[in-house]
Design a protein around this motif. Structure first.
Motif, PDB file in Angstrom:
ATOM      1  N   PHE A  94       0.877  -1.166   0.000  1.00 33.65           N
ATOM      2  CA  PHE A  94       0.000   0.000   0.000  1.00 33.65           C
ATOM      3  C   PHE A  94       0.913   1.213   0.000  1.00 33.65           C
ATOM      4  O   PHE A  94       1.655   1.439   0.949  1.00 33.65           O
ATOM      5  CB  PHE A  94      -0.908  -0.002   1.237  1.00 33.65           C
ATOM      6  CG  PHE A  94      -1.911   1.111   1.246  1.00 33.65           C
ATOM      7  CD1 PHE A  94      -3.087   0.992   0.526  1.00 33.65           C
ATOM      8  CD2 PHE A  94      -1.669   2.273   1.941  1.00 33.65           C
ATOM      9  CE1 PHE A  94      -4.016   2.019   0.512  1.00 33.65           C
ATOM     10  CE2 PHE A  94      -2.597   3.307   1.932  1.00 33.65           C
ATOM     11  CZ  PHE A  94      -3.772   3.179   1.223  1.00 33.65           C
ATOM     12  N   ASP A  95       0.898   1.960  -1.093  1.00 40.41           N
ATOM     13  CA  ASP A  95       1.786   3.119  -1.239  1.00 40.41           C
ATOM     14  C   ASP A  95       3.244   2.731  -1.035  1.00 40.41           C
ATOM     15  O   ASP A  95       4.006   3.460  -0.407  1.00 40.41           O
ATOM     16  CB  ASP A  95       1.384   4.217  -0.241  1.00 40.41           C
ATOM     17  CG  ASP A  95       0.787   5.425  -0.939  1.00 40.41           C
ATOM     18  OD1 ASP A  95       0.649   5.399  -2.176  1.00 40.41           O
ATOM     19  OD2 ASP A  95       0.458   6.392  -0.240  1.00 40.41           O
ATOM     20  N   GLY A  96       3.607   1.535  -1.510  1.00 40.07           N
ATOM     21  CA  GLY A  96       4.980   1.080  -1.415  1.00 40.07           C
ATOM     22  C   GLY A  96       5.368   0.471  -0.073  1.00 40.07           C
ATOM     23  O   GLY A  96       6.501   0.073   0.123  1.00 40.07           O
ATOM     24  N   ARG A  97       4.404   0.409   0.853  1.00 39.32           N
ATOM     25  CA  ARG A  97       4.674  -0.154   2.183  1.00 39.32           C
ATOM     26  C   ARG A  97       3.973  -1.506   2.313  1.00 39.32           C
ATOM     27  O   ARG A  97       2.863  -1.683   1.846  1.00 39.32           O
ATOM     28  CB  ARG A  97       4.177   0.790   3.281  1.00 39.32           C
ATOM     29  CG  ARG A  97       4.858   2.160   3.240  1.00 39.32           C
ATOM     30  CD  ARG A  97       4.354   3.080   4.329  1.00 39.32           C
ATOM     31  NE  ARG A  97       2.945   3.377   4.246  1.00 39.32           N
ATOM     32  CZ  ARG A  97       2.410   4.406   3.589  1.00 39.32           C
ATOM     33  NH1 ARG A  97       3.185   5.233   2.920  1.00 39.32           N
ATOM     34  NH2 ARG A  97       1.118   4.612   3.590  1.00 39.32           N
ATOM     35  N   MET A  98       4.636  -2.453   2.991  1.00 38.59           N
ATOM     36  CA  MET A  98       4.095  -3.800   3.186  1.00 38.59           C
ATOM     37  C   MET A  98       3.052  -3.803   4.311  1.00 38.59           C
ATOM     38  O   MET A  98       3.363  -3.450   5.448  1.00 38.59           O
ATOM     39  CB  MET A  98       5.224  -4.754   3.540  1.00 38.59           C
ATOM     40  CG  MET A  98       4.780  -6.174   3.800  1.00 38.59           C
ATOM     41  SD  MET A  98       4.587  -7.132   2.310  1.00 38.59           S
ATOM     42  CE  MET A  98       6.248  -7.144   1.680  1.00 38.59           C
ATOM     43  N   VAL A  99       1.842  -4.207   3.983  1.00 41.83           N
ATOM     44  CA  VAL A  99       0.768  -4.276   4.973  1.00 41.83           C
ATOM     45  C   VAL A  99       0.867  -5.593   5.745  1.00 41.83           C
ATOM     46  O   VAL A  99       1.093  -6.647   5.156  1.00 41.83           O
ATOM     47  CB  VAL A  99      -0.617  -4.178   4.290  1.00 41.83           C
ATOM     48  CG1 VAL A  99      -1.749  -4.402   5.280  1.00 41.83           C
ATOM     49  CG2 VAL A  99      -0.763  -2.831   3.594  1.00 41.83           C
ATOM     50  N   GLU A 100       0.713  -5.507   7.067  1.00 40.38           N
ATOM     51  CA  GLU A 100       0.660  -6.701   7.906  1.00 40.38           C
ATOM     52  C   GLU A 100      -0.654  -6.686   8.676  1.00 40.38           C
ATOM     53  O   GLU A 100      -1.003  -5.681   9.301  1.00 40.38           O
ATOM     54  CB  GLU A 100       1.849  -6.759   8.870  1.00 40.38           C
ATOM     55  CG  GLU A 100       3.157  -7.009   8.157  1.00 40.38           C
ATOM     56  CD  GLU A 100       4.318  -7.188   9.114  1.00 40.38           C
ATOM     57  OE1 GLU A 100       4.094  -7.645  10.250  1.00 40.38           O
ATOM     58  OE2 GLU A 100       5.449  -6.864   8.717  1.00 40.38           O
ATOM     59  N   ALA A 101      -1.364  -7.798   8.611  1.00 39.01           N
ATOM     60  CA  ALA A 101      -2.653  -7.923   9.298  1.00 39.01           C
ATOM     61  C   ALA A 101      -2.469  -8.686  10.600  1.00 39.01           C
ATOM     62  O   ALA A 101      -1.618  -9.587  10.685  1.00 39.01           O
ATOM     63  CB  ALA A 101      -3.649  -8.658   8.405  1.00 39.01           C
ATOM     64  N   SER A 102      -3.243  -8.333  11.604  1.00 36.46           N
ATOM     65  CA  SER A 102      -3.280  -9.112  12.844  1.00 36.46           C
ATOM     66  C   SER A 102      -4.688  -9.033  13.429  1.00 36.46           C
ATOM     67  O   SER A 102      -5.471  -8.150  13.073  1.00 36.46           O
ATOM     68  CB  SER A 102      -2.216  -8.640  13.839  1.00 36.46           C
ATOM     69  OG  SER A 102      -2.330  -7.265  14.082  1.00 36.46           O
ATOM     70  N   PHE A 103      -4.992  -9.974  14.298  1.00 38.54           N
ATOM     71  CA  PHE A 103      -6.349 -10.127  14.837  1.00 38.54           C
ATOM     72  C   PHE A 103      -6.439  -9.648  16.275  1.00 38.54           C
ATOM     73  O   PHE A 103      -5.477  -9.752  17.039  1.00 38.54           O
ATOM     74  CB  PHE A 103      -6.766 -11.606  14.762  1.00 38.54           C
ATOM     75  CG  PHE A 103      -6.939 -12.085  13.359  1.00 38.54           C
ATOM     76  CD1 PHE A 103      -8.188 -12.091  12.774  1.00 38.54           C
ATOM     77  CD2 PHE A 103      -5.858 -12.509  12.611  1.00 38.54           C
ATOM     78  CE1 PHE A 103      -8.359 -12.513  11.466  1.00 38.54           C
ATOM     79  CE2 PHE A 103      -6.008 -12.934  11.311  1.00 38.54           C
ATOM     80  CZ  PHE A 103      -7.264 -12.936  10.731  1.00 38.54           C
ATOM     81  N   HIS A 104      -7.635  -9.144  16.637  1.00 40.38           N
ATOM     82  CA  HIS A 104      -7.882  -8.614  17.979  1.00 40.38           C
ATOM     83  C   HIS A 104      -9.317  -8.941  18.383  1.00 40.38           C
ATOM     84  O   HIS A 104     -10.182  -9.137  17.527  1.00 40.38           O
ATOM     85  CB  HIS A 104      -7.703  -7.087  18.006  1.00 40.38           C
ATOM     86  CG  HIS A 104      -6.401  -6.639  17.433  1.00 40.38           C
ATOM     87  ND1 HIS A 104      -5.247  -6.582  18.175  1.00 40.38           N
ATOM     88  CD2 HIS A 104      -6.064  -6.264  16.180  1.00 40.38           C
ATOM     89  CE1 HIS A 104      -4.259  -6.175  17.397  1.00 40.38           C
ATOM     90  NE2 HIS A 104      -4.721  -5.979  16.184  1.00 40.38           N
TER      91      HIS A 104
END
Length: 126
Positions: free
Chosen positions: A100-110
């Motif tokens: 996203f805009d050259g940045r790596m997205v990391e997902a996590s759960f809550h």
């Protein structure tokens, strides 16, 4: 840039956070934040209904039940509350590791309680 670490899916959680979606400079710009949240909601909604989305404002201060650790860990992340855990898992699988805009997205759960606590702090939403 290295690949994102493996996604740890929690099939019981409805809240997903996405890191690296926004910079501090973007956080200071309300219009930019609105665009980012709109983009995130559009992408996430492809996997099921999104019941809520928020992004803490820059320099949000802990208040009430939210503690400083929660605020620090939430800073700069987009939080999505899905209608079902299945939608959350599918969206996280889709978005984790994407650029996203050259940045790596990391997902996590809550848990839902994290989203509820963050709603009590100054935040952007759409």
């Amino acid at each position: 840039q290295p690949a994102a670490p493996p996604l740890q899916v929690d099939p019981t959680k409805r809240v997903v956070s996405l890191s690296s979606m926004v910079t501090d400079a973007e956080l200071a710009d309300d219009a930019e934040c609105a665009d980012i949240l709109d983009d995130a909601k559009t992408e996430a909604s492809k996997h099921g209904p999104v019941d809520g989305i928020l992004l803490l404002r820059l320099n949000a201060q802990p208040s009430g039940d939210a503690d400083a650790t929660l605020v620090a860990s939430a800073s700069g992340k987009v939080f999505l509350l899905f209608n079902t855990p299945e939608a959350a898992a599918n969206s996280a699988r889709s978005l984790h590791g994407k650029k996203f805009d050259g940045r790596m997205v990391e997902a996590s759960f809550h848990g839902d309680e994290v989203f509820e606590a963050l709603k009590g702090l100054p935040h952007h939403t759409c």
